[in-house]
Design a protein around this motif. Sequence first.
Motif, PDB file in Angstrom:
ATOM      1  N   LEU A 280       0.857  -1.182   0.000  1.00 11.51           N
ATOM      2  CA  LEU A 280       0.000   0.000   0.000  1.00 11.51           C
ATOM      3  C   LEU A 280       0.895   1.234   0.000  1.00 11.51           C
ATOM      4  O   LEU A 280       1.624   1.471   0.971  1.00 11.51           O
ATOM      5  N   HIS A 281       0.855   1.994  -1.062  1.00  9.45           N
ATOM      6  CA  HIS A 281       1.662   3.213  -1.178  1.00  9.45           C
ATOM      7  C   HIS A 281       0.819   4.385  -0.688  1.00  9.45           C
ATOM      8  O   HIS A 281      -0.125   4.814  -1.354  1.00  9.45           O
ATOM      9  N   VAL A 282       1.153   4.901   0.493  1.00 16.62           N
ATOM     10  CA  VAL A 282       0.396   5.987   1.110  1.00 16.62           C
ATOM     11  C   VAL A 282       1.005   7.328   0.686  1.00 16.62           C
ATOM     12  O   VAL A 282       2.191   7.572   0.904  1.00 16.62           O
ATOM     13  N   GLU A 291       3.266  14.480  -6.100  1.00 19.18           N
ATOM     14  CA  GLU A 291       3.680  13.651  -7.222  1.00 19.18           C
ATOM     15  C   GLU A 291       5.182  13.405  -7.202  1.00 19.18           C
ATOM     16  O   GLU A 291       5.647  12.292  -7.475  1.00 19.18           O
ATOM     17  N   ALA A 292       5.975  14.432  -6.872  1.00 16.45           N
ATOM     18  CA  ALA A 292       7.430  14.268  -6.783  1.00 16.45           C
ATOM     19  C   ALA A 292       7.790  13.312  -5.648  1.00 16.45           C
ATOM     20  O   ALA A 292       8.703  12.490  -5.778  1.00 16.45           O
ATOM     21  N   GLN A 293       7.075  13.403  -4.520  1.00 16.30           N
ATOM     22  CA  GLN A 293       7.317  12.478  -3.413  1.00 16.30           C
ATOM     23  C   GLN A 293       6.991  11.051  -3.821  1.00 16.30           C
ATOM     24  O   GLN A 293       7.718  10.113  -3.472  1.00 16.30           O
ATOM     25  N   ALA A 294       5.903  10.864  -4.570  1.00 19.62           N
ATOM     26  CA  ALA A 294       5.521   9.521  -5.014  1.00 19.62           C
ATOM     27  C   ALA A 294       6.595   8.934  -5.926  1.00 19.62           C
ATOM     28  O   ALA A 294       6.905   7.741  -5.852  1.00 19.62           O
ATOM     29  N   LYS A 295       7.177   9.763  -6.783  1.00 20.03           N
ATOM     30  CA  LYS A 295       8.240   9.290  -7.662  1.00 20.03           C
ATOM     31  C   LYS A 295       9.455   8.861  -6.846  1.00 20.03           C
ATOM     32  O   LYS A 295      10.105   7.845  -7.150  1.00 20.03           O
ATOM     33  N   ASP A 296       9.803   9.628  -5.795  1.00 14.19           N
ATOM     34  CA  ASP A 296      10.924   9.248  -4.924  1.00 14.19           C
ATOM     35  C   ASP A 296      10.675   7.877  -4.300  1.00 14.19           C
ATOM     36  O   ASP A 296      11.583   7.043  -4.217  1.00 14.19           O
ATOM     37  N   VAL A 297       9.445   7.644  -3.843  1.00 16.46           N
ATOM     38  CA  VAL A 297       9.107   6.361  -3.217  1.00 16.46           C
ATOM     39  C   VAL A 297       9.260   5.219  -4.221  1.00 16.46           C
ATOM     40  O   VAL A 297       9.846   4.179  -3.920  1.00 16.46           O
TER      41      VAL A 297
END
Length: 448
Positions: A280-282, A291-297
């Motif tokens: 689960l990607h929170v 969006e930039a944080q999601a790419k880092d994850v």
Amino acid sequence: MTRTAVLHPDLRKGHQRRAPENALAEAISLANALSGLEVIEGKVVPVPKPRAGYLFGSGKTAELAQWIEDEKIELVVIDGPVTPVQQRNLEKALKCKLLDRTGLILEIFADRAQTREGVLQVDLAALGYQRTRLVRSWTHLERQRGGLGFVGGPGETQIEADRRALDERINQIRRALEKVVKTRGLHRKARAKVPYPIVALVGYTNAGKSTLFNKLSGADVMAKDMLFATLDPTMRSIELPSGQNIILSDTVGFISDLPTQLVAAFRATLEEVLDADLILHVRDISHPESEAQAKDVRDILENLGVSEEQRDGMIEIWNKVDLLDSEGLSAAERVAGRHEKHLAISATTGRNLDQLCDMIDGTVRDPILYETLDMPISAGEATAWLYARKLVVSSNIKDLRMLLEVEWTHKQKEQFYKLHRGDFDIPDLEPEEPEVDESEKTPWHPDD
């Protein structure tokens, strides 16, 4: 409390970069996450061309030194990488202690780690970081250049001695970690005997993973509006409303420019993610750079070795919709609704958590199989295994054999066959057709 200033060097290079104001806000949050620091002010410092020895230009360095003296700053945090030489020179010029981004994150981890494994991981990462900065401790022992027979000065000897001591300590920690990793491996094998899917929460730090973990599991994991509130992974067995049991895992949060020492050191800590049946990607959807944080994850998951299949199967949870206005909330739920594996929720208010449980249940639930097992009455252990898990629907005894009608999943079936195949004759899967030589299929002809 240590009076602290946070500086974000705006290097002004590259076309795709985050807004410096948002990067500074994150750096200030990092500094506030370390106990004992009082952040007085943060500044974005333009750096048109980094200087090798000081990072900043001479004029900007003098200006910062005066400001630090006026504000009585005791510690400066630089939001970015600083070389050992730059750190030494800046500490002299600014007349105060200095931490770069990597050093600050290591300090936070050292302050928060609770378990033995967490402490060892932090020590290993910190020693690797310190090893590159030994020169700062021995600047008073200058290296000498002499004639024949004088190959080095006392400073070089002292640095080498310290480096050997650090290497010995690093090897000790690695050996200790190997034992911890073996223990975790045994725990995973024990959990593998329990037919529960593992669901791992991952995401950028402060995205709300621990709040969601507490809401779903009823646990009391520390959940604060603070970066790196969770460092040690926590696992709980929970029952979904459908009756399906899962093991939910809360993990350490990710962050942009994560120090390479921590990526390597915490690989073992994040092994639970590698073994997860569902990730689960929170995401903090209210953050301006979500969006930039999601790419880092996603990039960090790939670097950790999470398979492409696992990454493609992730459920993306858009958390903190309670912080959006009504228009933003409607837009978030509308856009998330267009994707099969996206869901907008609020872990704080509980909004759409029922839908999340249904989504998790539909993803991890195995199809139910109805089968009849023909077993000898002597297979008591195998029969007890089935009854203990409430898999037997009906039973009948005929000619010293038991006919058991069972209701189970693929995973339970595989586990049963693995444990009890030797106890009695279980028919194998459909036999594979023997390979036939192509030359045998075609009749021989005299003209060939």
